[in-house]
Write a protein that holds these residues in place. Sequence first.
Motif, PDB file in Angstrom:
ATOM      1  N   TYR A  90       0.820  -1.209   0.000  1.00 40.93           N
ATOM      2  CA  TYR A  90       0.000   0.000   0.000  1.00 40.93           C
ATOM      3  C   TYR A  90       0.853   1.258   0.000  1.00 40.93           C
ATOM      4  O   TYR A  90       0.652   2.164  -0.827  1.00 40.93           O
ATOM      5  CB  TYR A  90      -0.944  -0.005   1.204  1.00 40.93           C
ATOM      6  CG  TYR A  90      -1.690   1.291   1.398  1.00 40.93           C
ATOM      7  CD1 TYR A  90      -2.746   1.633   0.550  1.00 40.93           C
ATOM      8  CD2 TYR A  90      -1.344   2.185   2.417  1.00 40.93           C
ATOM      9  CE1 TYR A  90      -3.429   2.832   0.704  1.00 40.93           C
ATOM     10  CE2 TYR A  90      -2.034   3.384   2.583  1.00 40.93           C
ATOM     11  CZ  TYR A  90      -3.072   3.695   1.728  1.00 40.93           C
ATOM     12  OH  TYR A  90      -3.743   4.884   1.890  1.00 40.93           O
ATOM     13  N   ARG A  94       1.281   4.233  -2.681  1.00 41.48           N
ATOM     14  CA  ARG A  94       1.032   5.627  -2.314  1.00 41.48           C
ATOM     15  C   ARG A  94       2.213   6.521  -2.700  1.00 41.48           C
ATOM     16  O   ARG A  94       2.038   7.681  -3.093  1.00 41.48           O
ATOM     17  CB  ARG A  94       0.767   5.742  -0.806  1.00 41.48           C
ATOM     18  CG  ARG A  94      -0.622   5.344  -0.346  1.00 41.48           C
ATOM     19  CD  ARG A  94      -1.667   6.403  -0.678  1.00 41.48           C
ATOM     20  NE  ARG A  94      -1.359   7.703  -0.134  1.00 41.48           N
ATOM     21  CZ  ARG A  94      -1.739   8.134   1.076  1.00 41.48           C
ATOM     22  NH1 ARG A  94      -2.451   7.319   1.866  1.00 41.48           N
ATOM     23  NH2 ARG A  94      -1.444   9.331   1.494  1.00 41.48           N
ATOM     24  N   PHE A 221      -6.188   0.223  -5.009  1.00 43.47           N
ATOM     25  CA  PHE A 221      -6.348   0.689  -3.633  1.00 43.47           C
ATOM     26  C   PHE A 221      -7.660   0.203  -3.024  1.00 43.47           C
ATOM     27  O   PHE A 221      -7.711  -0.140  -1.838  1.00 43.47           O
ATOM     28  CB  PHE A 221      -6.264   2.212  -3.583  1.00 43.47           C
ATOM     29  CG  PHE A 221      -4.882   2.759  -3.787  1.00 43.47           C
ATOM     30  CD1 PHE A 221      -3.900   2.594  -2.823  1.00 43.47           C
ATOM     31  CD2 PHE A 221      -4.552   3.441  -4.948  1.00 43.47           C
ATOM     32  CE1 PHE A 221      -2.622   3.098  -3.001  1.00 43.47           C
ATOM     33  CE2 PHE A 221      -3.278   3.946  -5.152  1.00 43.47           C
ATOM     34  CZ  PHE A 221      -2.311   3.770  -4.170  1.00 43.47           C
ATOM     35  N   ILE A 224      -7.265  -3.258  -1.819  1.00 41.50           N
ATOM     36  CA  ILE A 224      -6.455  -3.274  -0.603  1.00 41.50           C
ATOM     37  C   ILE A 224      -7.320  -2.898   0.600  1.00 41.50           C
ATOM     38  O   ILE A 224      -7.297  -3.563   1.642  1.00 41.50           O
ATOM     39  CB  ILE A 224      -5.253  -2.319  -0.739  1.00 41.50           C
ATOM     40  CG1 ILE A 224      -4.254  -2.849  -1.755  1.00 41.50           C
ATOM     41  CG2 ILE A 224      -4.579  -2.125   0.623  1.00 41.50           C
ATOM     42  CD1 ILE A 224      -3.071  -1.922  -1.997  1.00 41.50           C
ATOM     43  N   SER A 259      -5.672   6.665  -4.502  1.00 40.40           N
ATOM     44  CA  SER A 259      -5.994   6.104  -3.196  1.00 40.40           C
ATOM     45  C   SER A 259      -7.147   6.859  -2.540  1.00 40.40           C
ATOM     46  O   SER A 259      -8.011   6.257  -1.877  1.00 40.40           O
ATOM     47  CB  SER A 259      -4.760   6.152  -2.283  1.00 40.40           C
ATOM     48  OG  SER A 259      -4.256   7.480  -2.178  1.00 40.40           O
ATOM     49  N   SER A 286      -5.022   3.602   6.165  1.00 40.99           N
ATOM     50  CA  SER A 286      -4.903   4.397   4.943  1.00 40.99           C
ATOM     51  C   SER A 286      -4.210   5.738   5.157  1.00 40.99           C
ATOM     52  O   SER A 286      -3.634   6.302   4.221  1.00 40.99           O
ATOM     53  CB  SER A 286      -6.297   4.652   4.353  1.00 40.99           C
ATOM     54  OG  SER A 286      -7.059   5.506   5.202  1.00 40.99           O
TER      55      SER A 286
END
Length: 345
Positions: A90, A94, A221, A224, A259, A286
């Motif tokens: 992740y 990002r 995303f 995830i 994201s 997140s």
Amino acid sequence: MMPSGDLLFFSDQQLQVACEVVLDMSGEEVSPDIVFMETEDSPSEDDDQWSMLESSPDSSHNSSSAELDQDESVSQEDLFSASEYVEDIYWNLRATEERFRPKPGHMDHHPQTLKNIRPVTVDWLTRITTNLGLDTETLHLTINYLDRIFSNCRSVNLQDLTLIGTTALFIAAKHQSRNPPEAQEFVPQGGGYTKKELIEMEWRLLKTLNFTLSAPTSNNFLHIFMSICPVSETTQNLAVFLADLSLMDVDLLVRHDSSKVAAAALFIANYRVNRENWPEDLERFSGYSLEDISECVDTMYKLELLHSELPLQAIRTKFTKSMSAVQCCSPSSPVCTASIYNSVF
């Protein structure tokens, strides 16, 4: 059996009609001498690169209905379900996602007509991916490629838009799918361009993309987030629908990282179906608070309202069989008005 070319591809006649519609709104003329891009090299029939770009002759592809359970590749599901790696994956995505966003103002050096016709392009590319049984990530990559191409080339010839769009899809399918369709399946039966022209355009697009084909998408995303915070099938389908819908709005993609788009899609879906707020687990994982995604949520909600009134319904049709949420939780229904979000924000 490949569907009829009339069902799959945006014909010259359909392109002309679409151009006339947007021209009525913009009052702009289409310049016939606009060129797509200049390239120094393109593969010839005798070039080894030519054969490398084509699909394997042994490959085969069976079309299937685009339901979510069959839509996502097994490799992607396995990757995001590996809990010991998902956080590293992740944050790596990002760290790189901003590089793959469309450049602000990237449509300014193109005719206004191109920006107006872009939703039409997304709509028919959605129909192609559905008819060919390609997964959602392939569609997201295709639109990412198109926006990056529009960002990096000086102008686009509207007459080449069908070829550029289907070539971008051809590249994305070969990058994403284990068993992609052959090149001939991307050539319209009624003419318009040949397989050779498709391969030549592929070479030009790959050079424009600098052969960088892996890009973080909102679909990445979203999966995830749903691996961290599992949701019902209805919520999952609605969230994927909203993430797909975001592809229609280039301004949304310019202003917000992928994201954040994924987080907004999941929040709207989860709140609408389950009346649940932004989960604390997702906020911690997140790095996004509810306030962080509020602007994107508002934009996405307005986009959904607008889209429900437009004739471009390929994305909604794609989910008709697998998602009752599109029908029972439409944004215009009494329980889904903007007042819901007023109490949250």
